[in-house]
Each structure stands twice: as structure tokens, then as C-alpha cells.
Enzyme design. Structure first.
Site, PDB file in Angstrom:
ATOM      1  N   ILE A 151      -9.634  -8.439  -3.160  1.00 55.80           N
ATOM      2  CA  ILE A 151      -8.573  -7.436  -3.222  1.00 55.80           C
ATOM      3  C   ILE A 151      -8.211  -6.954  -1.824  1.00 55.80           C
ATOM      4  CG2 ILE A 151      -7.868  -5.207  -4.160  1.00 55.80           C
ATOM      5  CD1 ILE A 151      -8.241  -7.400  -6.258  1.00 55.80           C
ATOM      6  N   TYR A 152      -9.217  -6.571  -1.052  1.00 60.05           N
ATOM      7  CA  TYR A 152      -8.969  -6.080   0.306  1.00 60.05           C
ATOM      8  C   TYR A 152      -8.229  -7.136   1.134  1.00 60.05           C
ATOM      9  CZ  TYR A 152      -9.917  -4.808   5.160  1.00 60.05           C
ATOM     10  OH  TYR A 152      -9.790  -4.522   6.500  1.00 60.05           O
ATOM     11  N   GLY A 153      -8.714  -8.375   1.089  1.00 58.50           N
ATOM     12  CA  GLY A 153      -8.085  -9.438   1.858  1.00 58.50           C
ATOM     13  C   GLY A 153      -6.650  -9.690   1.443  1.00 58.50           C
ATOM     14  N   THR A 155      -4.549  -7.405   0.383  1.00 58.30           N
ATOM     15  CA  THR A 155      -3.701  -6.361   0.981  1.00 58.30           C
ATOM     16  C   THR A 155      -3.447  -6.661   2.451  1.00 58.30           C
ATOM     17  OG1 THR A 155      -5.549  -4.879   1.620  1.00 58.30           O
ATOM     18  CG2 THR A 155      -4.646  -4.643  -0.607  1.00 58.30           C
ATOM     19  N   LYS A 156      -4.440  -7.168   3.149  1.00 61.48           N
ATOM     20  CA  LYS A 156      -4.264  -7.450   4.572  1.00 61.48           C
ATOM     21  C   LYS A 156      -3.393  -8.691   4.795  1.00 61.48           C
ATOM     22  CE  LYS A 156      -6.505  -3.956   6.154  1.00 61.48           C
ATOM     23  NZ  LYS A 156      -5.811  -2.901   6.929  1.00 61.48           N
TER      24      LYS A 156
END
Length: 265
Positions: A151-153, A155-156
Site C-alpha cells: 500500500i505504502y509503495g 502511494t509513492k
């Protein structure tokens, strides 16, 4: 002397950048969701100096971003550099196991918050005649996969595309748009995630000791390059492939120092 606004700057690399800008004689606006935390950060950095002010701001609320811009320009006249650092990384779950509320927080903070800031700041910089906007990228922004960072990746990775698009749309407005990749920095968030996923952290510890750095090591490099930045759409990267390769090769000859013990890990 420049005026710099940094979102999410009450701790971690955001605070480190704010401290370094102040040390180099610039005016700084620090910001976080909690006013008390922002006040404490400003006091830590400036020790009462009128070159540092604190403004609470939840970047997912566009009205609060507008208030942050207004507070900065009211106090210092203009904003020369705006750094979108506010973000959240939760890296202990697979995509399917990530709680829905954590998904929502990461997507809204990392993506919507940055988009809100860019819209407000770009419009303000058009009116004042120019400026620099930087978006903080991270793991996944180049498309690489890391376990627990689905998920974090995402967004980035999305922010990388967004930043490319923004730089093209603003190329004729005297506004430079840049990307910052700070590398693997030991911050409060990294410590939190390590404690939450201890077994996996221990497996990665040796590798992390080779590639991770402290905030105070990286901040001067980033600040110098931010101040000298002169080509829109480009990336400022601390941990480039050459540096990574040299460190990994060096670790084969000499065991790296454990960088995490002093943080209670």
C-alpha cells in the site's frame, strides 16, 4: 535568505531538514497535525528565534493547507520552497492484511495531502512569481517491490507520476518541481515498524545496517541540493545505485556498525 515550509516536520527527516535550513540562516515554517508538537519543534530548532514559526496543519484538509500558506506568507512575505514531507508508512502487513483504516490513512495522507498542498502552493507561487515545490518519495516510487510495502509503495509510485505531471504543467510558470528520495533513514516511524515486526526486522538487520543512515547525516546533503535545484522534474537522491553498491561491497570486507542499538532495537 529563503523561506521554507515543510509539512510533517515535527519529527524525522522533516524536522532534520527544518533544523538544517535554520542552521544555514533561512526562515522556516514547521508544521504537523498537532499545534503543541509543532510549537515544541519550532522551539527545539530555533530556541525562540523569530525565523521559525509553527503552524498546525492536516494536509488532507485543503482549507488547513490554505491557512498554512497564508500564515507563512503573512509572516515572511513569500514562500520560496515548499516541501511536501507529511506522510505515513505502515509496512508490517501484506496488502490483504492491511487494516482498512490504515489503507485509508496512508492513501489520504500520502496522496491526497500532497495533491492538496501542490494545488494550493502552485496557485500561490504563480501569484508571487515563482518558487520551488518538492515531493518526498520513498520505497516503491521507482516501481520496486518490498515485502509489507504494497500500500505504502503504491502511494509513492503514484506520487512519482503526479510529480512528473505537475512539473510539466508548471514548466512555464517559473515554478520548479522536484522529487526527493532521502534513502533509508532511521526515524521514529522506522523504529515503530521494526518493533511491530521484530522477527522480520532481525532478518533484515544486517542489510539495514549497511544502507540506513541517521537524519543528521542525510539532511545537509538534501538541503544543499534543494537550495541549488534548478531543473524542474529532476530527483534529488541520497542513496544512489553507486553508493549502494560501494556500501554493499565494503560490508563484505568490514562488518558495519550496528546503527540501531542506540535506538533501543
Amino acid at each position: 535568505m529563503a523561506t521554507i515550509v515543510i509539512t510533517g516536520s515535527t519529527k524525522g527527516i522533516g524536522k532534520g531538514l527544518a533544523q538544517e535550513f535554520f542552521n544555514q540562516g533561512h526562515q522556516v515554517v514547521v508544521s504537523g497535525r498537532n499545534q503543541d508538537d509543532a510549537n515544541q519543534c519550532a522551539n527545539d530548532i530555533g530556541k525562540g528565534s523569530d525565523k521559525v514559526i509553527a503552524v498546525a496543519c492536516d494536509t488532507t484538509d485543503k482549507a488547513q493547507v490554505e491557512q498554512l500558506w497564508q500564515a507563512a506568507t503573512d509572516r515572511f512575505g513569500a514562500v520560496d520552497i515548499w516541501i511536501n514531507n507529511a506522510g505515513l508508512a505502515r509496512t508490517v502487513w501484506s496488502i490483504l492484511d492491511t487494516p482498512d483504516d490504515e489503507v485509508n490513512t496512508m492513501v489520504t495522507t500520502n496522496m491526497l495531502g500532497t495533491i492538496n498542498c501542490c494545488k494550493v502552493v502552485a496557485n500561490g507561487m504563480k501569484q508571487q512569481g515563482g518558487g520551488k515545490i518538492f515531493n518526498m518519495l520513498g520505497g516503491g516510487s521507482d516501481g520496486e517491490y518490498f515485502p509489507g510495502m504494497g500500500i505504502y509503495g503504491t502511494t509513492k509510485r503514484g506520487l512519482d507520476y503526479f510529480t512528473n505531471a505537475l512539473s510539466k504543467e508548471l514548466k512555464d510558470d517559473h515554478i520548479l518541481v522536484g522529487k526527493i528520495r532521502p534513502g533509508m533513514i532511521i526515524t521514529e516511524g522506522v523504529i515503530r515498524e521494526a518493533k511491530a515486526d521484530w522477527d522480520n526486522f532481525q532478518k533484515r538487520r544486517k542489510f539495514a545496517n549497511v544502507l540506513c543512515d541517521k537524519v543528521e547525516t542525510v539532511a545537509p546533503f538534501l538541503v544543499t541540493n534543494i537550495l541549488n535545484f534548478n531543473k524542474t522534474g529532476k530527483k534529488i537522491a541520497w542513496l544512489n545505485p553507486r553508493k549502494m553498491t560501494l556500501r554493499l561491497l565494503g560490508s563484505l570486507l568490514k562488518k558495519p556498525k550496528d546503527k540501531f542499538a542506540e535506538f533501543g532495537l
